[in-house]
Design an enzyme around this catalytic site. Structure first.
Site, mmCIF file in Angstrom:
data_model
loop_
_atom_site.group_PDB
_atom_site.id
_atom_site.type_symbol
_atom_site.label_atom_id
_atom_site.label_comp_id
_atom_site.label_asym_id
_atom_site.label_seq_id
_atom_site.Cartn_x
_atom_site.Cartn_y
_atom_site.Cartn_z
ATOM 1 N N TYR A 196 0.821 -1.214 0.000
ATOM 2 C CA TYR A 196 0.000 0.000 0.000
ATOM 3 C C TYR A 196 0.858 1.268 0.000
ATOM 4 O O TYR A 196 0.360 2.348 -0.276
ATOM 5 C CB TYR A 196 -0.949 0.024 1.208
ATOM 6 C CG TYR A 196 -1.998 -1.073 1.197
ATOM 7 C CD1 TYR A 196 -2.216 -1.868 0.089
ATOM 8 C CD2 TYR A 196 -2.794 -1.313 2.308
ATOM 9 C CE1 TYR A 196 -3.162 -2.875 0.069
ATOM 10 C CE2 TYR A 196 -3.760 -2.314 2.311
ATOM 11 C CZ TYR A 196 -3.932 -3.088 1.187
ATOM 12 O OH TYR A 196 -4.892 -4.079 1.186
ATOM 13 N N LYS B 238 3.976 -15.575 2.807
ATOM 14 C CA LYS B 238 3.987 -16.361 1.560
ATOM 15 C C LYS B 238 5.454 -16.622 1.241
ATOM 16 O O LYS B 238 5.986 -16.244 0.186
ATOM 17 C CB LYS B 238 3.262 -15.573 0.456
ATOM 18 C CG LYS B 238 2.986 -16.369 -0.806
ATOM 19 C CD LYS B 238 1.899 -17.430 -0.645
ATOM 20 C CE LYS B 238 1.756 -18.225 -1.930
ATOM 21 N NZ LYS B 238 0.832 -19.375 -1.805
ATOM 22 N N ASP C 44 -2.416 -18.527 2.015
ATOM 23 C CA ASP C 44 -3.555 -19.229 1.397
ATOM 24 C C ASP C 44 -4.106 -20.285 2.364
ATOM 25 O O ASP C 44 -5.324 -20.409 2.548
ATOM 26 C CB ASP C 44 -3.196 -19.811 0.020
ATOM 27 C CG ASP C 44 -1.801 -20.441 -0.039
ATOM 28 O OD1 ASP C 44 -1.090 -20.428 0.987
ATOM 29 O OD2 ASP C 44 -1.421 -20.940 -1.114
ATOM 30 N N ASP D 152 -5.163 -7.101 5.870
ATOM 31 C CA ASP D 152 -6.375 -6.438 5.395
ATOM 32 C C ASP D 152 -7.388 -7.484 4.917
ATOM 33 O O ASP D 152 -8.559 -7.494 5.327
ATOM 34 C CB ASP D 152 -5.978 -5.482 4.251
ATOM 35 C CG ASP D 152 -7.100 -4.555 3.838
ATOM 36 O OD1 ASP D 152 -8.173 -4.582 4.469
ATOM 37 O OD2 ASP D 152 -6.907 -3.795 2.863
ATOM 38 N N ASP E 73 -11.098 -9.035 6.986
ATOM 39 C CA ASP E 73 -12.473 -9.010 6.456
ATOM 40 C C ASP E 73 -13.053 -10.426 6.444
ATOM 41 O O ASP E 73 -14.218 -10.637 6.791
ATOM 42 C CB ASP E 73 -12.501 -8.431 5.029
ATOM 43 C CG ASP E 73 -12.710 -6.915 4.995
ATOM 44 O OD1 ASP E 73 -12.228 -6.234 5.929
ATOM 45 O OD2 ASP E 73 -13.339 -6.409 4.042
#
Ligand SMILES: NC(=O)C1=CN([C@@H]2O[C@H](COP(=O)(O)OP(=O)(O)OC[C@H]3O[C@@H](n4cnc5c(N)ncnc54)[C@H](O)[C@@H]3O)[C@@H](O)[C@H]2O)C=CC1
Ligand SMILES: CC(C)CC(=O)C(=O)O
Ligand SMILES: [Mg+2]
Length: 366
Positions: A141, A187, A219, A243, A247
């Site tokens: 970001y 990852k 994942d 992030d 959610d």
């Protein structure tokens, strides 16, 4: 105690949910004889409309002199075609960077009353109690360089050792106050930034021999959150993964509208914000769930003001209102109230005898 709170309502449902949280804070001030001064400032699309920029200097100045900041949400279709520097989200990212708020804590706790509101089976939801510690001022970001032409686009994922070390330390320290387990999500099978992340977690764990550590690829973490959410205690991860996973995790509790967050640095200052966005699809209709914002206010009381009893009073009131079967429109299975009516129930609950007794008891025993 006197405290200055800067309120940044933002866009969409932001003004509705921050208004709810302010009402709850006013009720707390009255009951516990505190003085909370609220200063309002613009951020996001609202600030672009009034000041021509998403994070005006006046807003930075107001936050700089505040003891803490309460934020709603930013963004909406009105500004979607704006150039990158005039996007509402730019204001939020700039605020986080400006105040060095590198640690975003997102607690995920299931409520008995909401077990049927979750798409997961009740036996999976039950016992969920973990915190996502999301790195907030690095990663994609804050990508440099970032480039886009009509033929190609590039974002850059950079993490420095210092950025990883401080967020990993935050997670270990938090785990020590909880169930003593850190799950580091990365990852590392593909990304260089994740390889460094994993190395640093391995180094850091030597300083916290009392904390159990596991590594999990992002994942698989997304899957494990649904399969066995109660297996987590503290999840630490980089900005983008945190992030997305938060959610996802919110739905364990029943709704994105339920989750609060605290964006913190090394002192007591913090920006407190629900994890959801501006929800343009329901803005202005009284359908927003204000629980995430109200519970963010509770996190503010506990972390920035050292008001643990007051924070607990809010959390208990929210739980009791849900137990009484009062829900907002995003939750299934209860009596549906508007944002304002549901907030009024929380305030009624705060004022009620049973909560005040438990508060007195906490004072005596604490
Ligand atoms: N922290 C922030 O300010 C954030 C801002 N955004 C921005 O918000 C705008 C909308 O983004 P979306 O992807 O739609 O995400 P969103 O989080 O605003 O909404 C996703 C879905 O969840 C529902 N929802 C969200 N919060 C709710 C609440 N408190 N009560 C009931 N339902 C709720 C919405 O109605 C929508 O159906 C975009 O401009 C986006 O960039 C998105 C995420 C975070
Ligand atoms: C501007 C976005 C990064 C906001 C968001 O989705 C979040 O912080 O959860
Ligand atoms: Mg988000």
């Amino acid at each position: 105690m006197k405290k200055a709170i800067t309120v940044l309502p933002g866009d969409g449902i932001g003004p509705e949910v921050t208004a709810a949280a302010v009402h709850v804070l006013q009720a707390i001030a009255k009951r516990f004889q505190h003085e909370f001064e609220f200063h309002y400032a613009a951020i996001g699309g609202a600030a672009i409309d009034t000041h021509g920029q998403p994070l005006p200097d006046e807003t930075i100045a107001s936050c700089s002199t505040a003891d803490a900041v309460l934020l709603g949400s930013v963004g909406g279709p009105k500004w979607d075609a704006n150039p990158p520097e005039l996007r509402p989200e730019k204001g939020l990212l700039a605020l986080r960077k400006q105040f060095n708020l590198y640690a975003n804590l997102r607690p995920v706790k299931s409520y008995k009353a909401l077990e049927s509101a979750s798409p997961l089976k009740a036996e999976h939801v039950s016992g969920t109690d973990f915190v996502i510690v999301r790195e907030l001022t690095g990663g994609l970001y804050f990508s440099e360089p970032r480039k886009k032409t009509s033929d190609m686009a590039a974002d850059t994922l950079v993490y420095t050792r210092k950025e990883i070390e401080r967020i990993v330390d935050s997670a270990f320290q938090l785990a020590r106050t909880r169930k003593g387990k850190v799950t580091s999500v990365d990852k590392a099978n593909v990304l260089a930034s994740s390889k460094l992340w994993r190395e640093i977690v391995e180094e850091k764990k030597k300083g916290y021999p009392d904390v159990e550590v596991e590594h999990i690829l992002v994942d698989a973490a997304a899957m494990q959150l649904i399969r066995e959410p109660s297996s987590f205690d503290v999840i630490v991860t980089e900005n983008l993964f945190g992030d997305i996973l938060s959610d996802e995790a919110s739905m364990i509790t029943g709704s994105l509208g339920m989750l609060p967050s605290a964006s913190l640095r090394d002192d007591e200052f913090g920006v407190y914000e629900p994890i959801h966005g501006s929800a343009p699809d329901i803005a202005g209709q009284g359908k927003a769930n204000p629980a995430g914002a109200i519970l963010s206010a509770a996190m503010m009381l506990r972390h920035s003001f050292g008001m643990a009893v007051e924070a607990q009073a809010i959390e208990t009131a929210v739980e009791n209102v849900l137990e009484d079967g009062y829900f907002t429109a995003d939750l299934h299975g209860g009596r549906i109230l508007s944002t304002d009516a549901w907030t009024a129930k929380v305030i009624e609950e705060l004022d009620s005898e049973s909560v005040s007794e438990s508060i007195c008891f906490s004072y005596i025993s604490g």
